[in-house]
Enzyme design. Structure first.
Site, mmCIF file in Angstrom:
data_model
loop_
_atom_site.group_PDB
_atom_site.id
_atom_site.type_symbol
_atom_site.label_atom_id
_atom_site.label_comp_id
_atom_site.label_asym_id
_atom_site.label_seq_id
_atom_site.Cartn_x
_atom_site.Cartn_y
_atom_site.Cartn_z
ATOM 1 N N GLY A 49 -7.619 23.840 25.589
ATOM 2 C CA GLY A 49 -7.246 25.196 25.207
ATOM 3 C C GLY A 49 -8.477 26.001 24.848
ATOM 4 O O GLY A 49 -9.350 25.522 24.145
ATOM 5 N N THR A 50 -8.523 27.246 25.302
ATOM 6 C CA THR A 50 -9.685 28.103 25.103
ATOM 7 C C THR A 50 -9.213 29.545 25.101
ATOM 8 O O THR A 50 -8.178 29.866 25.680
ATOM 9 C CB THR A 50 -10.706 27.899 26.246
ATOM 10 O OG1 THR A 50 -11.064 26.519 26.320
ATOM 11 C CG2 THR A 50 -11.957 28.726 26.052
#
Length: 539
Positions: free
Chosen positions: A358-359
């Site tokens: 996740g980013t």
């Protein structure tokens, strides 16, 4: 400026490019974009807007990033490009021998708990960007993030399901589950997963942001917040000491680039994986493409991406430990050699299994020509699962990418930066800034960069269509996932070339992007991701 026809809309979309003159903030959260806009309205510039949006994203998208995450940025300021690497380093007290002894001789680094936690770089990034380029103090830029953390905000349909999914993962994890107690207290205080429209309030997070703002991040690295992180680490089997934090700083670096059809595409140098996007473009510039919707186009793109990834993932790590000169991957000789290896059939590179992650990515621009390409991440979803008691600091798990093989380039070592997936991009032409772009999402990121750049430069798509066009993702070997909008007849043609093509319904796995371009007359064009809650705020 890239030549494109605004009326050319070959792909279904619910969004159009947004035009503005005074400034644009594009991010994956409506609240974060609004925070960046507020910074601009208060006299801030694109840098202040980026810091405001980034801090807010730690509150409004905690499933992807946090105060305990890392960050990279490319800044265009007063006509010059600057790079900032705020990735973390491993604890000074960690070693392969200690990890193997503590975790029963594992073959791979643990993904959860204290073992993969690195020193977070995001707070230092906010401070360094503000000090060097900002018009506003950090106390002003973080006001809106503090407000959302203290007063709460309603969860979106895209965000709410991530809490229950993560909770199930932590409950199923092996080992001491007590290390996740603070995560459950912080993000699921009622015991059940929050629902769409429920308010999420993060009081401890707010107090930590206040301390960071007032001390210009010193409290995080040299004060009581650092003490708390070290204390929790020691109590629950981590490896941190106070020097890990007090000695940390973000690094100013020179961005690297490749010229692709007259446009310079810029990335942060290793330990980031932006070099993979540039290496793939180096291979692809050896070919001419007649149309996007053509099996030969995708065949060459897929082969180039596989070849580039095979090289980069084998060798890239902390540049202090690299044996190869990464600039060789940008040489004409490399591009021609690898292009010559692309034949009529799919090749079989060394199998690799990139983990999901996740980013968050955001892009900002102001009316004076300043622009920021900024990316921030906790890596795999919420990260390590560790929330430091009483602080709201959710710590990343970037160290999960280290190898426990002493012969590997990215082998674990004390005080070392790991191979890093998050990459901001920037585009210029003839020395003039066109604008920031990025596609977040683990190992999808360089693949997304290549697709967005070729969509605009090779095929004349406007920025929004370049983001909306159906994407593909190399997984391993000859396995390629494509989105549902990918044409079936082209998939069949590519399968005949030896590609293992599957249609994936997991839209989020194909990345989430933003893009801002500056026209010759100073007008800004913003595009934002249709696959998530992305939002553009303008002046």
């Amino acid at each position: 400026m890239i030549n494109f026809d605004p009326a050319y809309l070959p792909y279904p979309s619910t969004r159009y490019p947004i035009y503005a003159r005074g400034g644009i903030v594009a991010s994956s959260s409506a609240q974060a974009s609004a925070a960046g806009l507020e910074a601009l309205r208060q006299g801030g510039n694109a840098i202040d807007a980026a810091v405001a949006a980034a801090a807010t994203l730690t509150v409004t998208e905690p499933c992807s990033n946090g105060i305990g995450g890392d960050a990279f940025a490319i800044v265009h300021y007063n006509g010059k490009l600057y790079g900032l690497n705020a990735s973390g380093k491993s604890p000074l007290n960690i070693s392969i021998e200690k990890v193997k002894g503590d975790f029963g001789n594992p073959e791979k680094m643990p993904q959860l708990g204290w073992a993969p936690v690195m020193v977070p770089g995001a707070p230092k990034a906010w401070a360094r960007l503000t000090e060097r380029f900002g018009n506003l103090p950090l106390t002003k830029s973080l006001e809106r993030a503090i407000h959302y953390a203290s007063e709460g905000y309603p969860l979106s349909a895209n965000l709410a399901p991530t809490f229950s999914g993560t909770a199930n993962r932590y409950k199923a994890a092996s080992g001491d589950k007590k290390i996740f107690d603070e995560w459950f207290k912080t993000f699921m205080p009622a015991g059940d997963g929050p629902k769409v429209g429920d308010m999420l309030i993060l009081k401890n997070h707010a107090e930590t942001l206040k301390a960071i703002a007032k001390s210009n991040a010193d409290e995080f690295y040299k004060g009581t917040l650092a003490d708390r992180m070290v204390e929790d680490s020691k109590e629950f089997g981590g490896y941190f000491c106070k020097e890990d934090f007090s000695s940390y700083d973000a690094e100013w670096v020179d961005p690297i680039s490749i010229n692709y059809r007259g446009y310079d595409v810029w990335e942060i140098p290793p330990n980031g994986q932006g070099i993979a996007a540039l290496a793939a473009l180096n291979i692809l510039r050896q070919f001419e493409f007649k149309a996007r919707e053509n099996p030969e186009t995708f065949h060459r793109q897929w082969e180039a991406m596989k070849l580039a990834f095979t090289d980069i993932m084998t060798h890239v790590t902390d540049p202090r430990f690299m044996k190869e000169d990464y600039m060789e991957w940008l040489s004409p000789e490399y591009g021609k050699k690898r292009a010559g290896e692309i034949g009529e059939r799919a090749c079989m590179p060394k199998p690799l299994n990139p983990p999901k992650s996740g980013t968050v990515y955001l892009a900002t621009a102001d009316g004076d020509g300043n622009m920021v390409s900024f990316i921030q991440s906790n890596y795999m979803g919420f990260g390590s699962g560790i929330v430091v008691r009483g602080t709201g600091i959710a710590l990343q798990n970037r160290g999960a990418d280290f190898s426990l093989n002493p012969a590997a380039a990215n082998t674990l070592a004390p005080g070392k930066k790991s191979y890093h997936t998050i990459i901001p991009g920037f585009l210029t032409k003839d020395g003039k800034a066109l604008g920031p772009f990025g596609v977040m999402g683990g190992y999808m990121q360089p693949q997304g960069h290549v697709q967005v750049m070729t969509n605009m430069i090779d095929f004349g798509l406007n920025p929004q269509q370049a983001l909306d066009a159906p994407r593909w993702q190399w997984i391993e070997g000859n396995r390629i996932n494509v989105e549902t909008g990918f044409r079936p007849e082209i998939s069949r043609a590519l399968a005949r070339k030896g590609h293992d093509v599957s249609v994936s319904l997991l839209t989020g796995s194909f990345g989430r992007g933003q893009c801002i371009l500056r026209m010759d007359n100073g007008v800004l064009i913003g595009a934002t991701e249709s696959r998530t809650d992305s939002n553009i705020a303008i002046i």
